[in-house]
Design an enzyme around this catalytic site. Structure first.
Site, PDB file in Angstrom:
ATOM      1  N   ILE A  21       0.854  -1.197   0.000  1.00  0.00           N
ATOM      2  CA  ILE A  21       0.000   0.000   0.000  1.00  0.00           C
ATOM      3  C   ILE A  21       0.885   1.241   0.000  1.00  0.00           C
ATOM      4  O   ILE A  21       2.031   1.198   0.447  1.00  0.00           O
ATOM      5  CB  ILE A  21      -0.964   0.003   1.221  1.00  0.00           C
ATOM      6  CG1 ILE A  21      -2.143   0.961   0.999  1.00  0.00           C
ATOM      7  CG2 ILE A  21      -0.216   0.333   2.524  1.00  0.00           C
ATOM      8  CD1 ILE A  21      -3.270   0.809   2.029  1.00  0.00           C
ATOM      9  N   CYS A  22       0.332   2.358  -0.521  1.00  0.00           N
ATOM     10  CA  CYS A  22       1.001   3.658  -0.414  1.00  0.00           C
ATOM     11  C   CYS A  22      -0.100   4.693  -0.183  1.00  0.00           C
ATOM     12  O   CYS A  22      -1.144   4.367   0.366  1.00  0.00           O
ATOM     13  CB  CYS A  22       1.833   3.957  -1.670  1.00  0.00           C
ATOM     14  SG  CYS A  22       0.846   4.167  -3.157  1.00  0.00           S
ATOM     15  N   GLN A  23       0.113   5.931  -0.627  1.00  0.00           N
ATOM     16  CA  GLN A  23      -0.908   6.945  -0.404  1.00  0.00           C
ATOM     17  C   GLN A  23      -2.061   6.842  -1.406  1.00  0.00           C
ATOM     18  O   GLN A  23      -3.215   6.874  -1.030  1.00  0.00           O
ATOM     19  CB  GLN A  23      -0.283   8.352  -0.449  1.00  0.00           C
ATOM     20  CG  GLN A  23      -1.221   9.460   0.026  1.00  0.00           C
ATOM     21  CD  GLN A  23      -1.689   9.279   1.463  1.00  0.00           C
ATOM     22  OE1 GLN A  23      -0.913   8.938   2.345  1.00  0.00           O
ATOM     23  NE2 GLN A  23      -2.979   9.474   1.714  1.00  0.00           N
ATOM     24  N   MET A  45      -3.938   4.661   0.910  1.00  0.00           N
ATOM     25  CA  MET A  45      -4.429   5.225   2.170  1.00  0.00           C
ATOM     26  C   MET A  45      -5.505   6.285   1.920  1.00  0.00           C
ATOM     27  O   MET A  45      -6.362   6.517   2.770  1.00  0.00           O
ATOM     28  CB  MET A  45      -3.272   5.854   2.959  1.00  0.00           C
ATOM     29  CG  MET A  45      -2.282   4.845   3.519  1.00  0.00           C
ATOM     30  SD  MET A  45      -3.022   3.652   4.679  1.00  0.00           S
ATOM     31  CE  MET A  45      -3.343   4.721   6.095  1.00  0.00           C
TER      32      MET A  45
END
Length: 95
Positions: free
Chosen positions: A62-64, A91
């Site tokens: 996952i990242c932003q 996110m």
């Protein structure tokens, strides 16, 4: 080799054993807000820190927003990981 899931599907993933969850955002972003169970390996460190991950277990990334995790997924694939899941929306989409 790379599967894409949304944050709704991630909620189910979080209950699975033998799954590695990595957050490829910067340490500052991670400190600000992250999902319990994820470890922080910033994208810039992924090449050298990849050996910390098992190739025999699924890796959920996952990242932003989903851009860096998509890049990270490709890096892992090149390094020989075969069971990679990218969280689309990252996110920003996590509620």
């Amino acid at each position: 080799g790379i599967k894409n899931i949304n944050t709704q599907e991630l909620k189910h993933q979080l209950t699975k054993k033998n799954t590695q969850f990595i957050d490829v955002r910067t340490a500052n972003e991670f400190r600000g807000n992250h999902i319990k169970g994820f470890i922080n390996i910033p994208l810039s460190d992924l090449q050298k820190r990849a050996p910390e991950l098992s190739k025999h277990q699924e890796v959920v990334v996952i990242c932003q927003s989903g851009m860096r995790s998509s890049k990270a997924s490709k890096v892992l694939k090149q390094l020989g990981y075969t069971n990679i899941t990218n969280v689309q929306g990252g996110m920003s989409a996590w509620r």
